[in-house]
Scaffold this motif. Structure first.
Motif, PDB file in Angstrom:
ATOM      1  N   HIS A  45       0.864  -1.182   0.000  1.00  0.00           N
ATOM      2  CA  HIS A  45       0.000   0.000   0.000  1.00  0.00           C
ATOM      3  C   HIS A  45       0.899   1.229   0.000  1.00  0.00           C
ATOM      4  O   HIS A  45       1.482   1.561   1.031  1.00  0.00           O
ATOM      5  CB  HIS A  45      -0.883  -0.031   1.245  1.00  0.00           C
ATOM      6  N   GLU A  72      -1.813  -1.213  -3.772  1.00  0.00           N
ATOM      7  CA  GLU A  72      -2.955  -0.476  -3.230  1.00  0.00           C
ATOM      8  C   GLU A  72      -2.633   1.015  -3.250  1.00  0.00           C
ATOM      9  O   GLU A  72      -1.560   1.426  -2.773  1.00  0.00           O
ATOM     10  CB  GLU A  72      -3.254  -0.914  -1.796  1.00  0.00           C
ATOM     11  N   THR A 103      -6.625   1.728   7.333  1.00  0.00           N
ATOM     12  CA  THR A 103      -7.779   1.932   6.449  1.00  0.00           C
ATOM     13  C   THR A 103      -9.067   1.744   7.234  1.00  0.00           C
ATOM     14  O   THR A 103      -9.231   0.739   7.940  1.00  0.00           O
ATOM     15  CB  THR A 103      -7.737   0.924   5.289  1.00  0.00           C
ATOM     16  N   PHE A 133     -11.677  -1.594  -3.229  1.00  0.00           N
ATOM     17  CA  PHE A 133     -11.750  -1.971  -1.809  1.00  0.00           C
ATOM     18  C   PHE A 133     -13.021  -1.372  -1.227  1.00  0.00           C
ATOM     19  O   PHE A 133     -13.090  -0.175  -0.977  1.00  0.00           O
ATOM     20  CB  PHE A 133     -10.505  -1.450  -1.078  1.00  0.00           C
TER      21      PHE A 133
END
Ligand SMILES: CC(=O)[C@@H](O)[C@H](O)COP(=O)(O)O
Ligand SMILES: NCC(=O)COP(=O)(O)O
Length: 244
Positions: A45, A72, A103, A133
């Motif tokens: 990420h 990500e 997140t 997501f």
């Protein structure tokens, strides 16, 4: 019934490195160990605040990952530019707030349909498989289908953070319904966030799920047992759940 795949997120190897500004531990090295231990893919990420994964990590791992990279990113021009330059096999579009510890919710696809559709199309034109997501919410699932993204990743954070069994069972049912609904729409359904060795089986046993992306719990376990064992143990639990 087909096996379920494990994407190992190595963000928090980078968290350890960033804590002191050293050159070690290197998430690229961790990714190689995780793949050797049976990871089917590597997730990283690249956050806007670069709190863990650095741009350098993305470019290095684009060359060293032997399975496939799932990058990500937030839906910003900066991140989309990097993704289209690196061209990972997968990009998962995630929401980001600088002040968040991790997140929090899923992407609001329904509320940002044009923007996320444009980002999806730009990434697809670059030959990248796009995943969104999102929460297990029918409005978001329908919107995800509308964008043309072939994959979604169901956010399992509320299930993982449930404060009691009643709440956990309700979240699990919500995820189960969302997974089945998304599969019925023709989406390829992944899941992740907050999964660990004691809550993964109930998710992994859902036959419609293609892949789980798991990071924090594996890296935490690796601090005690070593990364190879942490990955092998997680993969074994997932396969046991799927074959039960
Ligand atoms: C999107 C997701 O659930 C994970 O990638 C999570 O964001 C890991 O990164 P953080 O721990 O920095 O939130
Ligand atoms: N998208 C979920 C992920 O990559 C890993 O999340 P976590 O296991 O670190 O919570």
């Amino acid at each position: 019934m087909r096996d379920i795949l494990l994407g190992v997120n190595v963000d928090h190897i980078a968290t350890l490195r960033q804590a002191r500004g050293t050159s070690y531990p290197d998430p690229a090295h961790a990714a190689a160990v995780a793949e050797h231990a049976g990871a089917d893919g590597i997730t990283i990420h690249l956050r806007e605040d670069r709190r863990h994964i650095q741009d350098r990590d993305v470019y290095v791992m684009a060359k060293t990952i032997q399975t496939r990279m799932n990058l990500e990113i937030a839906v910003t021009d900066e991140m989309l530019d990097i993704a289209c330059e690196v061209k990972p096999e997968y990009v998962c579009l995630v929401p980001e707030k600088r002040e968040e510890l991790t997140t929090e919710g899923g992407l609001d696809v329904a509320g940002n349909l044009a923007k996320i559709t444009a980002a999806t199309e730009r990434l697809a034109d670059a030959g990248i498989k796009v995943s969104l997501f999102i929460d297990a919410d029918k409005k978001q699932l329908d919107a995800a289908k509308e964008t043309g993204a072939p994959y979604i990743e169901i956010h399992t954070g509320a299930y993982a953070d449930a404060e009691n069994d009643i709440e956990m069972k309700a979240e699990l049912e919500r995820i189960r319904e969302g997974v089945q609904y998304a599969h019925g729409l023709g989406l390829i359904v992944n899941a992740g966030h907050g999964l660990h060795y004691h809550n993964v089986k109930a998710i992994a046993e859902m036959p419609e799920i293609y892949e789980l992306n798991i990071g924090h719990a594996i890296i935490a376990r690796a601090a005690i047992d070593g990364l190879e064992k942490a990955v092998r143990d997680m993969k074994r639990l997932m396969l046991e759940a799927r074959q039960a």
